[in-house]
Design a protein around this motif. Structure first.
Motif, PDB file in Angstrom:
ATOM      1  N   CYS A   1      41.177  54.307  54.080  1.00 28.24           N
ATOM      2  CA  CYS A   1      41.459  55.570  53.384  1.00 28.24           C
ATOM      3  C   CYS A   1      42.447  55.457  52.231  1.00 28.24           C
ATOM      4  N   GLY A   2      43.388  54.564  52.285  1.00 29.21           N
ATOM      5  CA  GLY A   2      44.370  54.430  51.223  1.00 29.21           C
ATOM      6  C   GLY A   2      45.518  55.417  51.302  1.00 29.21           C
TER       7      GLY A   2
ATOM      8  N   LYS B   1      41.956  44.773  49.721  1.00 26.75           N
ATOM      9  CA  LYS B   1      41.784  44.677  48.272  1.00 26.75           C
ATOM     10  C   LYS B   1      40.853  45.766  47.752  1.00 26.75           C
ATOM     11  N   HIS B   2      39.755  45.978  48.471  1.00 27.39           N
ATOM     12  CA  HIS B   2      38.783  46.989  48.077  1.00 27.39           C
ATOM     13  C   HIS B   2      39.403  48.391  48.096  1.00 27.39           C
ATOM     14  N   THR B   3      40.122  48.721  49.152  1.00 23.51           N
ATOM     15  CA  THR B   3      40.722  50.051  49.280  1.00 23.51           C
ATOM     16  C   THR B   3      41.767  50.287  48.200  1.00 23.51           C
TER      17      THR B   3
ATOM     18  N   ASP C   1      42.644  52.933  42.749  1.00 24.24           N
ATOM     19  CA  ASP C   1      43.157  52.627  41.414  1.00 24.24           C
ATOM     20  C   ASP C   1      44.592  52.092  41.441  1.00 24.24           C
ATOM     21  N   VAL C   2      44.849  51.238  42.420  1.00 30.37           N
ATOM     22  CA  VAL C   2      46.171  50.612  42.561  1.00 30.37           C
ATOM     23  C   VAL C   2      45.983  49.105  42.432  1.00 30.37           C
ATOM     24  N   SER C   3      46.779  48.505  41.552  1.00 33.07           N
ATOM     25  CA  SER C   3      46.684  47.061  41.402  1.00 33.07           C
ATOM     26  C   SER C   3      48.074  46.473  41.241  1.00 33.07           C
ATOM     27  N   GLY C   4      48.170  45.223  41.518  1.00 36.04           N
ATOM     28  CA  GLY C   4      49.442  44.510  41.421  1.00 36.04           C
ATOM     29  C   GLY C   4      49.808  43.898  42.747  1.00 36.04           C
TER      30      GLY C   4
ATOM     31  N   SER D   1      64.812  43.752  56.785  1.00 35.81           N
ATOM     32  CA  SER D   1      65.534  44.115  55.562  1.00 35.81           C
ATOM     33  C   SER D   1      64.634  44.388  54.359  1.00 35.81           C
ATOM     34  N   SER D   2      63.348  44.533  54.573  1.00 30.89           N
ATOM     35  CA  SER D   2      62.429  44.853  53.478  1.00 30.89           C
ATOM     36  C   SER D   2      62.569  46.326  53.087  1.00 30.89           C
ATOM     37  N   VAL D   3      62.143  46.623  51.851  1.00 26.59           N
ATOM     38  CA  VAL D   3      62.194  47.986  51.338  1.00 26.59           C
ATOM     39  C   VAL D   3      60.801  48.332  50.814  1.00 26.59           C
ATOM     40  N   PHE D   4      60.296  49.502  51.233  1.00 26.23           N
ATOM     41  CA  PHE D   4      58.961  49.963  50.831  1.00 26.23           C
ATOM     42  C   PHE D   4      59.045  51.371  50.300  1.00 26.23           C
ATOM     43  N   LYS D   5      58.232  51.667  49.296  1.00 29.21           N
ATOM     44  CA  LYS D   5      58.124  53.009  48.728  1.00 29.21           C
ATOM     45  C   LYS D   5      56.728  53.525  49.035  1.00 29.21           C
ATOM     46  N   ILE D   6      56.651  54.683  49.695  1.00 21.69           N
ATOM     47  CA  ILE D   6      55.346  55.297  49.991  1.00 21.69           C
ATOM     48  C   ILE D   6      54.847  55.964  48.724  1.00 21.69           C
ATOM     49  N   LEU D   7      53.595  55.704  48.375  1.00 20.05           N
ATOM     50  CA  LEU D   7      53.014  56.322  47.172  1.00 20.05           C
ATOM     51  C   LEU D   7      52.283  57.603  47.530  1.00 20.05           C
TER      52      LEU D   7
END
Length: 100
Positions: free
Chosen positions: A46-47, A67-69, A74-77, A94-100
């Motif tokens: 679902c993404g 990769k397909h999702t 329309d998200v790349s990088g 200790s990782s940091v993530f931002k929810i889009l």
């Protein structure tokens, strides 16, 4: 171990976890504070759980489905992942993530 999650309102959440406490980062996020992601229940379809890796370990290979999702959404990088495909292990400490 802990991770930092920055939600869509730019609020910062520090979440402690144990190795493999949940099947994925998405499950940790949903069960800890934020249930607005994960419509496909972790199947990488679902993404809704797209995150940007701001800090931390991110060199694990993406599956063909992930990769397909990302592409369909329309998200790349290299810093974008589906939280449902990130396993809770010591590499995430200790990782940091931002929810889009």
């Amino acid at each position: 171990m802990n991770v930092t999650i920055i939600d869509i309102d730019n609020n910062t959440h520090f979440i402690a976890f144990k190795r493999f406490e949940y099947p994925s980062l998405m499950e940790l996020i949903v069960n800890t504070y934020y249930s607005e992601i994960g419509e496909c229940k972790g199947k990488a379809l679902c993404g809704t759980c797209i995150v940007k890796v701001l800090k931390g370990h991110n060199d694990k290979a993406l599956s063909k489905q992930e990769k397909h999702t990302l592409k369909v959404n329309d998200v790349s990088g290299k810093n974008f992942r589906l939280a449902c495909q990130i396993m809770l292990d010591e590499d995430l400490d200790s990782s940091v993530f931002k929810i889009l």
